[in-house]
Design an enzyme around this catalytic site. Structure first.
Site, PDB file in Angstrom:
ATOM      1  N   GLU A   1     168.883  86.684 168.271  1.00  0.00           N
ATOM      2  CA  GLU A   1     169.887  87.102 167.047  1.00  0.00           C
ATOM      3  C   GLU A   1     171.217  86.514 167.531  1.00  0.00           C
ATOM      4  OE1 GLU A   1     168.865  87.014 164.079  1.00  0.00           O
ATOM      5  OE2 GLU A   1     167.657  88.696 164.437  1.00  0.00           O
TER       6      GLU A   1
ATOM      7  N   HIS B   1     164.810  94.560 157.624  1.00  0.00           N
ATOM      8  CA  HIS B   1     165.027  94.175 159.335  1.00  0.00           C
ATOM      9  C   HIS B   1     165.775  95.372 159.742  1.00  0.00           C
ATOM     10  CE1 HIS B   1     166.307  90.743 162.038  1.00  0.00           C
ATOM     11  NE2 HIS B   1     166.263  91.894 162.857  1.00  0.00           N
TER      12      HIS B   1
ATOM     13  N   HIS C   1     167.581  98.196 164.628  1.00  0.00           N
ATOM     14  CA  HIS C   1     166.239  98.393 163.818  1.00  0.00           C
ATOM     15  C   HIS C   1     166.426  99.903 163.612  1.00  0.00           C
ATOM     16  CE1 HIS C   1     164.504  94.542 165.223  1.00  0.00           C
ATOM     17  NE2 HIS C   1     165.643  94.222 164.845  1.00  0.00           N
TER      18      HIS C   1
ATOM     19  N   HIS D   1     173.699  95.118 166.580  1.00  0.00           N
ATOM     20  CA  HIS D   1     172.780  95.260 165.624  1.00  0.00           C
ATOM     21  C   HIS D   1     171.508  96.190 165.985  1.00  0.00           C
ATOM     22  CE1 HIS D   1     169.250  93.458 163.331  1.00  0.00           C
ATOM     23  NE2 HIS D   1     168.700  92.865 164.321  1.00  0.00           N
TER      24      HIS D   1
END
Ligand SMILES: [Zn+2]
Length: 211
Positions: free
Chosen positions: A71, A151, A91, A89
């Protein structure tokens, strides 16, 4: 603490707090033209500083034996258009629920202002692609957080600690909203109510000292 040590510290905390399961998240922190990022495919609670690659803002590997997180293009796209110095980031569960079912997270609590008010959901694109990077870049404009359709979530900060706390807040706001939906229709704060919060925060009351 060095940039790479910070990644180890906050990677461990992200797993401990259940924001990340194993490898399902990535962190980066920027200094000048260099960005230290978590490596691809490594468990975030078992990182060592040497494992964390350093890339430049153009995406060239400068240091490290492991490949940067898949990413990384998304991180670099956000750095290119904001003054962010760190990105987280994950999930995380409730963030991902909102990202799979809604087009935005409405401000149901005034603390949403800390993330820029409404949190937008970036349009879906395959992970790691320039398309996803562009979609996130657009959703982040003027904000400290965005959700990524089907996502997860992404937050920015002036430090990794700030970006990490923004991720915790984003997850908390999503949890309040999702749980709220199960018992009723959460009321969304109006612009007037949100402006009053900003006004209040800018002019805190002072308490006179008793003489
Ligand atoms: Zn991801």
């Amino acid at each position: 603490m060095s940039l790479r040590e910070q990644l180890c510290e906050y990677g461990r905390r992200a797993v401990e707090l259940g924001l990340v399961i194993g490898t399902s998240g990535n962190l980066s922190v920027r200094e000048g033209d260099l960005v230290a990022v978590t490596p691809s495919g490594a468990a975030l609670d078992r990182l060592t500083p040497e494992m964390c690659p350093v890339v430049d803002v153009e995406g060239y590997l400068v240091e490290g034996d492991l490949q940067p997180s898949s990413e990384t293009p998304m991180h670099l796209a956000v750095y290119a258009t904001t003054d962010a110095k760190a990105i987280v980031h994950t999930h995380s569960v409730f963030g991902t629920i909102v990202a799979t079912t809604m087009t935005e997270l409405p401000p149901v609590h005034y603390n949403a202002l800390l993330l820029g008010g409404v949190v937008k959901v970036a349009e879906y694109a395959t992970y790691g692609t320039p398309e996803l990077a562009a979609n996130v870049q657009a959703a982040m404009e003027g904000k400290k957080a965005a959700l990524m359709a089907n996502h997860g979530g992404v937050t920015v900060g002036a430090t990794l600690e700030e970006a990490f706390e923004a991720t915790r807040l984003l997850e908390w706001l999503c949890e309040v909203y999702v749980r709220g939906l199960s018992v009723g229709k959460p009321a969304v704060l109006t612009n007037e109510q949100l402006n009053a919060v900003i006004e209040r925060a800018l002019n805190p009351p002072t308490f006179p000292r008793r003489l």
